[in-house]
Design a protein around this motif. Structure first.
Motif, short mmCIF file in Angstrom:
data_model
loop_
_atom_site.label_atom_id
_atom_site.label_comp_id
_atom_site.label_asym_id
_atom_site.label_seq_id
_atom_site.Cartn_x
_atom_site.Cartn_y
_atom_site.Cartn_z
N LEU A 37 -92.39 -16.29 -6.43
CA LEU A 37 -91.63 -17.45 -5.98
C LEU A 37 -92.52 -18.44 -5.24
N SER A 38 -93.54 -17.93 -4.55
CA SER A 38 -94.49 -18.84 -3.91
C SER A 38 -95.31 -19.59 -4.97
N GLU A 39 -95.58 -18.93 -6.10
CA GLU A 39 -96.28 -19.59 -7.21
C GLU A 39 -95.40 -20.66 -7.85
N CYS A 40 -94.09 -20.38 -7.96
CA CYS A 40 -93.17 -21.39 -8.48
C CYS A 40 -93.18 -22.63 -7.59
N LEU A 41 -93.18 -22.42 -6.28
CA LEU A 41 -93.26 -23.54 -5.35
C LEU A 41 -94.56 -24.31 -5.54
N ASN A 42 -95.65 -23.58 -5.67
CA ASN A 42 -96.95 -24.23 -5.88
C ASN A 42 -96.93 -25.08 -7.14
N SER A 43 -96.35 -24.56 -8.22
CA SER A 43 -96.27 -25.29 -9.48
C SER A 43 -95.45 -26.57 -9.32
N GLY A 44 -94.33 -26.46 -8.60
CA GLY A 44 -93.51 -27.65 -8.36
C GLY A 44 -94.24 -28.70 -7.57
N LEU A 45 -95.04 -28.27 -6.60
CA LEU A 45 -95.80 -29.22 -5.78
C LEU A 45 -96.91 -29.90 -6.59
N VAL A 46 -97.47 -29.20 -7.56
CA VAL A 46 -98.45 -29.83 -8.46
C VAL A 46 -97.82 -31.02 -9.17
N THR A 47 -96.62 -30.81 -9.71
CA THR A 47 -95.91 -31.89 -10.40
C THR A 47 -95.53 -33.00 -9.44
N LEU A 48 -94.98 -32.64 -8.28
CA LEU A 48 -94.54 -33.65 -7.32
C LEU A 48 -95.72 -34.49 -6.83
N ALA A 49 -96.84 -33.86 -6.53
CA ALA A 49 -98.01 -34.60 -6.05
C ALA A 49 -98.49 -35.60 -7.09
N ALA A 50 -98.48 -35.20 -8.36
CA ALA A 50 -98.91 -36.10 -9.43
C ALA A 50 -97.94 -37.27 -9.57
N LEU A 51 -96.64 -37.00 -9.52
CA LEU A 51 -95.64 -38.05 -9.68
C LEU A 51 -95.67 -39.04 -8.52
N LEU A 52 -95.78 -38.53 -7.30
CA LEU A 52 -95.75 -39.40 -6.13
C LEU A 52 -97.04 -40.19 -5.95
N LEU A 77 -102.82 -24.50 -2.28
CA LEU A 77 -101.51 -24.89 -1.79
C LEU A 77 -101.63 -25.69 -0.50
N GLY A 78 -102.52 -25.27 0.38
CA GLY A 78 -102.70 -25.98 1.64
C GLY A 78 -103.14 -27.42 1.43
N LYS A 79 -104.07 -27.65 0.53
CA LYS A 79 -104.55 -29.02 0.27
C LYS A 79 -103.48 -29.86 -0.42
#
Length: 294
Positions: A37-52, A77-79
Protein backbone atom coordinates in the motif's frame (compact mmCIF):
# COMPACT_ATOMS: atom_id res chain seq x y z
CA UNK A 1 28.15 -23.77 28.47
CA UNK A 2 26.51 -22.80 25.20
CA UNK A 3 24.34 -25.97 25.30
CA UNK A 4 23.18 -25.09 28.81
CA UNK A 5 22.25 -21.55 27.69
CA UNK A 6 20.27 -22.98 24.77
CA UNK A 7 18.29 -25.28 27.05
CA UNK A 8 17.47 -22.41 29.40
CA UNK A 9 16.41 -20.29 26.43
CA UNK A 10 14.06 -23.01 25.11
CA UNK A 11 12.47 -23.48 28.52
CA UNK A 12 11.90 -19.73 28.77
CA UNK A 13 10.18 -19.63 25.40
CA UNK A 14 7.98 -22.55 26.33
CA UNK A 15 6.69 -20.60 29.27
CA UNK A 16 4.80 -18.28 26.94
CA UNK A 17 1.84 -19.01 24.67
CA UNK A 18 3.52 -20.07 21.44
CA UNK A 19 1.89 -18.88 18.20
CA UNK A 20 1.19 -21.45 15.51
CA UNK A 21 2.50 -21.30 11.97
CA UNK A 22 -0.63 -19.73 10.50
CA UNK A 23 -0.44 -16.82 12.91
CA UNK A 24 3.20 -16.20 12.06
CA UNK A 25 2.35 -16.29 8.35
CA UNK A 26 -0.34 -13.69 9.04
CA UNK A 27 2.30 -11.26 10.31
CA UNK A 28 4.33 -11.65 7.12
CA UNK A 29 1.20 -11.21 5.01
CA UNK A 30 0.21 -8.04 6.90
CA UNK A 31 3.71 -6.64 6.50
CA UNK A 32 3.63 -7.34 2.76
CA UNK A 33 0.23 -5.67 2.41
CA UNK A 34 1.36 -2.57 4.36
CA UNK A 35 4.44 -2.16 2.18
CA UNK A 36 2.42 -2.79 -0.97
CA UNK A 37 0.00 0.00 0.00
CA UNK A 38 2.95 2.32 0.55
CA UNK A 39 4.07 1.46 -3.00
CA UNK A 40 0.58 2.31 -4.29
CA UNK A 41 0.90 5.71 -2.61
CA UNK A 42 4.34 6.19 -4.14
CA UNK A 43 2.95 5.36 -7.60
CA UNK A 44 0.13 7.87 -7.17
CA UNK A 45 2.58 10.57 -6.14
CA UNK A 46 4.66 9.91 -9.27
CA UNK A 47 1.59 10.68 -11.39
CA UNK A 48 0.52 13.66 -9.27
CA UNK A 49 3.99 15.23 -9.32
CA UNK A 50 4.13 14.96 -13.11
CA UNK A 51 0.64 16.42 -13.58
CA UNK A 52 1.15 19.31 -11.16
CA UNK A 53 4.52 20.21 -12.67
CA UNK A 54 2.79 21.73 -15.71
CA UNK A 55 0.93 24.45 -13.85
CA UNK A 56 -1.75 24.69 -16.54
CA UNK A 57 -3.13 21.82 -18.65
CA UNK A 58 -2.74 23.77 -21.90
CA UNK A 59 1.04 23.54 -21.59
CA UNK A 60 0.97 19.74 -21.62
CA UNK A 61 1.90 17.34 -24.41
CA UNK A 62 1.88 13.58 -24.00
CA UNK A 63 5.61 12.99 -24.67
CA UNK A 64 6.46 15.75 -22.20
CA UNK A 65 4.13 14.19 -19.61
CA UNK A 66 5.86 10.85 -20.03
CA UNK A 67 9.23 12.56 -19.63
CA UNK A 68 8.05 14.03 -16.33
CA UNK A 69 6.63 10.67 -15.25
CA UNK A 70 9.98 9.04 -15.94
CA UNK A 71 11.78 11.69 -13.89
CA UNK A 72 9.30 11.46 -11.01
CA UNK A 73 9.56 7.67 -10.91
CA UNK A 74 13.34 7.98 -10.45
CA UNK A 75 12.89 9.91 -7.18
CA UNK A 76 12.65 8.45 -3.71
CA UNK A 77 9.37 8.90 -1.86
CA UNK A 78 10.95 11.55 0.34
CA UNK A 79 12.14 13.62 -2.62
CA UNK A 80 8.77 13.25 -4.33
CA UNK A 81 7.05 14.66 -1.27
CA UNK A 82 9.45 17.61 -1.08
CA UNK A 83 8.76 18.31 -4.76
CA UNK A 84 5.05 18.61 -3.91
CA UNK A 85 5.45 20.79 -0.81
CA UNK A 86 4.28 24.02 -2.49
CA UNK A 87 1.74 22.32 -4.78
CA UNK A 88 -0.56 20.55 -2.32
CA UNK A 89 -2.29 21.68 0.87
CA UNK A 90 -0.25 21.88 4.05
CA UNK A 91 -2.54 19.27 5.59
CA UNK A 92 -1.84 16.76 2.81
CA UNK A 93 1.86 17.57 2.84
CA UNK A 94 2.08 16.73 6.55
CA UNK A 95 0.18 13.47 5.96
CA UNK A 96 2.64 12.60 3.19
CA UNK A 97 5.57 13.25 5.50
CA UNK A 98 3.95 10.93 8.01
CA UNK A 99 3.53 8.27 5.33
CA UNK A 100 7.19 8.57 4.42
CA UNK A 101 8.23 8.06 8.03
CA UNK A 102 6.02 4.97 8.33
CA UNK A 103 7.38 3.53 5.08
CA UNK A 104 10.96 4.11 6.18
CA UNK A 105 10.18 2.45 9.51
CA UNK A 106 8.75 -0.58 7.70
CA UNK A 107 11.75 -0.84 5.41
CA UNK A 108 14.55 -0.28 7.91
CA UNK A 109 13.45 -0.73 11.53
CA UNK A 110 10.25 -2.72 11.85
CA UNK A 111 11.73 -6.22 12.00
CA UNK A 112 14.76 -5.12 14.01
CA UNK A 113 12.60 -3.54 16.72
CA UNK A 114 9.52 -5.81 16.68
CA UNK A 115 10.77 -9.32 15.87
CA UNK A 116 10.97 -10.22 19.55
CA UNK A 117 7.16 -9.96 19.73
CA UNK A 118 6.77 -12.96 17.41
CA UNK A 119 7.49 -15.36 20.25
CA UNK A 120 4.02 -14.97 21.82
CA UNK A 121 0.46 -14.79 20.62
CA UNK A 122 0.01 -11.48 22.44
CA UNK A 123 3.12 -10.04 20.80
CA UNK A 124 1.95 -11.07 17.35
CA UNK A 125 -1.37 -9.40 18.05
CA UNK A 126 0.50 -6.16 18.79
CA UNK A 127 2.47 -6.46 15.55
CA UNK A 128 -0.67 -7.06 13.51
CA UNK A 129 -2.40 -4.07 15.12
CA UNK A 130 0.57 -1.87 14.26
CA UNK A 131 0.61 -3.07 10.65
CA UNK A 132 -3.15 -2.60 10.31
CA UNK A 133 -2.79 1.02 11.48
CA UNK A 134 -0.13 1.60 8.81
CA UNK A 135 -2.29 -0.03 6.14
CA UNK A 136 -5.20 2.23 7.03
CA UNK A 137 -2.96 5.31 7.00
CA UNK A 138 -1.46 4.57 3.58
CA UNK A 139 -4.89 3.84 2.10
CA UNK A 140 -6.43 7.08 3.35
CA UNK A 141 -3.56 9.27 2.16
CA UNK A 142 -3.46 7.47 -1.18
CA UNK A 143 -7.20 8.12 -1.60
CA UNK A 144 -6.56 11.87 -1.28
CA UNK A 145 -3.73 11.67 -3.79
CA UNK A 146 -5.88 9.73 -6.27
CA UNK A 147 -8.67 12.31 -5.95
CA UNK A 148 -6.19 15.06 -6.86
CA UNK A 149 -4.92 13.05 -9.83
CA UNK A 150 -8.45 12.54 -11.14
CA UNK A 151 -9.22 16.24 -10.67
CA UNK A 152 -6.14 17.17 -12.69
CA UNK A 153 -6.93 14.60 -15.40
CA UNK A 154 -10.43 16.05 -15.71
CA UNK A 155 -8.84 19.44 -16.35
CA UNK A 156 -7.00 18.11 -19.39
CA UNK A 157 -10.10 16.45 -20.78
CA UNK A 158 -9.81 12.89 -19.45
CA UNK A 159 -13.28 11.70 -18.44
CA UNK A 160 -14.34 9.14 -15.84
CA UNK A 161 -15.35 6.91 -18.75
CA UNK A 162 -11.81 7.18 -20.18
CA UNK A 163 -10.33 6.23 -16.82
CA UNK A 164 -12.68 3.27 -16.43
CA UNK A 165 -11.91 2.05 -19.93
CA UNK A 166 -8.17 2.24 -19.28
CA UNK A 167 -8.59 0.38 -16.00
CA UNK A 168 -10.54 -2.39 -17.70
CA UNK A 169 -7.87 -2.70 -20.40
CA UNK A 170 -5.26 -3.20 -17.70
CA UNK A 171 -7.39 -5.91 -16.09
CA UNK A 172 -7.72 -7.62 -19.48
CA UNK A 173 -3.97 -7.27 -20.01
CA UNK A 174 -4.60 -5.26 -23.17
CA UNK A 175 -2.86 -2.03 -22.18
CA UNK A 176 0.73 -3.18 -22.70
CA UNK A 177 2.19 0.05 -24.11
CA UNK A 178 5.37 1.02 -22.32
CA UNK A 179 6.30 4.56 -21.42
CA UNK A 180 8.89 6.32 -23.51
CA UNK A 181 12.50 5.65 -22.66
CA UNK A 182 15.02 8.26 -23.71
CA UNK A 183 18.22 9.63 -22.31
CA UNK A 184 18.33 12.89 -20.39
CA UNK A 185 19.20 16.06 -22.22
CA UNK A 186 22.70 17.40 -21.80
CA UNK A 187 23.45 20.99 -20.92
CA UNK A 188 24.54 21.45 -24.53
CA UNK A 189 23.40 19.44 -27.53
CA UNK A 190 24.64 19.50 -31.10
CA UNK A 191 21.78 19.57 -33.61
CA UNK A 192 22.55 18.08 -37.02
CA UNK A 193 19.17 17.70 -38.80
CA UNK A 194 15.59 18.94 -38.53
CA UNK A 195 12.27 17.86 -40.04
CA UNK A 196 8.81 19.40 -40.05
CA UNK A 197 6.23 16.63 -40.10
CA UNK A 198 2.46 16.62 -40.22
CA UNK A 199 0.50 15.32 -37.25
CA UNK A 200 -3.19 14.96 -36.44
CA UNK A 201 -5.56 17.86 -37.08
CA UNK A 202 -3.23 19.49 -39.60
CA UNK A 203 -0.65 20.37 -36.95
CA UNK A 204 3.05 20.47 -37.73
CA UNK A 205 5.83 19.32 -35.41
CA UNK A 206 9.54 20.09 -35.61
CA UNK A 207 11.72 17.02 -34.99
CA UNK A 208 15.43 17.53 -34.33
CA UNK A 209 18.24 14.99 -34.48
CA UNK A 210 21.30 15.35 -32.27
CA UNK A 211 24.79 14.24 -33.14
CA UNK A 212 24.35 10.88 -31.40
CA UNK A 213 21.22 10.03 -33.44
CA UNK A 214 18.58 10.85 -30.79
CA UNK A 215 15.36 12.55 -31.87
CA UNK A 216 13.67 15.38 -29.96
CA UNK A 217 10.70 17.66 -30.48
CA UNK A 218 9.79 21.09 -29.18
CA UNK A 219 8.04 21.12 -25.81
CA UNK A 220 6.93 23.79 -23.35
CA UNK A 221 10.48 24.61 -22.19
CA UNK A 222 12.73 23.70 -25.14
CA UNK A 223 13.59 20.32 -26.61
CA UNK A 224 11.69 17.36 -25.19
CA UNK A 225 11.05 13.68 -25.75
CA UNK A 226 9.30 12.37 -28.84
CA UNK A 227 7.62 9.08 -29.79
CA UNK A 228 9.80 8.75 -32.87
CA UNK A 229 12.90 6.57 -32.56
CA UNK A 230 14.30 7.17 -36.03
CA UNK A 231 13.58 9.35 -39.10
CA UNK A 232 10.94 8.01 -41.47
CA UNK A 233 11.28 7.93 -45.24
CA UNK A 234 8.43 10.37 -45.95
CA UNK A 235 9.72 13.11 -43.63
CA UNK A 236 10.57 16.41 -45.26
CA UNK A 237 13.60 18.29 -43.97
CA UNK A 238 12.98 21.89 -43.00
CA UNK A 239 15.39 23.73 -45.26
CA UNK A 240 14.98 27.11 -43.57
CA UNK A 241 16.38 25.79 -40.31
CA UNK A 242 18.72 23.22 -41.88
CA UNK A 243 20.90 25.92 -43.41
CA UNK A 244 22.02 26.86 -39.88
CA UNK A 245 22.90 23.30 -38.89
CA UNK A 246 24.93 21.70 -37.47
CA UNK A 247 24.84 23.95 -34.44
CA UNK A 248 25.22 23.75 -30.68
CA UNK A 249 22.27 24.70 -28.52
CA UNK A 250 21.14 24.89 -24.91
CA UNK A 251 18.11 22.56 -25.22
CA UNK A 252 16.39 24.07 -22.18
CA UNK A 253 16.93 27.87 -22.30
CA UNK A 254 17.41 29.26 -18.80
CA UNK A 255 14.78 31.99 -19.24
CA UNK A 256 12.19 29.71 -20.89
CA UNK A 257 8.53 30.27 -20.02
CA UNK A 258 5.80 27.80 -21.07
CA UNK A 259 5.85 27.79 -24.88
CA UNK A 260 7.74 31.09 -24.89
CA UNK A 261 11.50 30.88 -25.42
CA UNK A 262 14.29 31.32 -27.96
CA UNK A 263 16.18 28.18 -29.00
CA UNK A 264 19.56 29.41 -30.22
CA UNK A 265 21.36 27.66 -33.07
CA UNK A 266 24.93 28.49 -32.14
CA UNK A 267 25.63 32.15 -32.84
CA UNK A 268 23.92 32.03 -36.24
CA UNK A 269 20.18 32.07 -35.60
CA UNK A 270 17.42 31.42 -33.08
CA UNK A 271 14.08 29.66 -33.28
CA UNK A 272 11.50 31.82 -31.54
CA UNK A 273 8.78 29.64 -30.00
CA UNK A 274 5.55 31.27 -28.85
CA UNK A 275 2.11 30.01 -27.74
CA UNK A 276 -0.33 29.29 -30.56
CA UNK A 277 -3.90 30.49 -30.79
CA UNK A 278 -5.16 26.94 -30.06
CA UNK A 279 -4.48 25.05 -26.81
CA UNK A 280 -1.43 22.74 -27.00
CA UNK A 281 -0.29 24.37 -30.23
CA UNK A 282 2.71 26.59 -30.73
CA UNK A 283 4.05 28.82 -33.45
CA UNK A 284 7.65 29.43 -34.33
CA UNK A 285 9.70 31.82 -36.40
CA UNK A 286 13.36 31.99 -37.36
CA UNK A 287 15.56 34.97 -36.65
CA UNK A 288 19.16 35.46 -37.72
CA UNK A 289 21.43 36.65 -34.95
CA UNK A 290 23.54 39.75 -35.51
CA UNK A 291 27.17 39.06 -36.36
CA UNK A 292 29.49 40.11 -33.57
CA UNK A 293 32.37 42.23 -34.83
CA UNK A 294 35.63 42.74 -32.98
Amino acid sequence: MRSLFKEQYVRKMNSYDSPDGDLIKEVYARFGLAYYLSECLNSGLVTLAALLDFGEPRYMTRPRLEEKLSYSSSLTLGKLILKLETKVSQDLFEKLRGANEKRRYLAHRFWFEQVNLMTTVKGIGEMIAMLEEMQDYFEKVDSEVQDLCVEKLHEIGVTDEDLQESFEKVLRNEDTKQFLSQRKLRRQERLVRVWQIGMAEDSQVLIFETQDGCLWQLCDVGLGWTYFERPESHWQENQRIARYLPANTNPRPDDAQPWSYDLRLGNKAAILVRPGSVARRYQWSLRELPIKRN
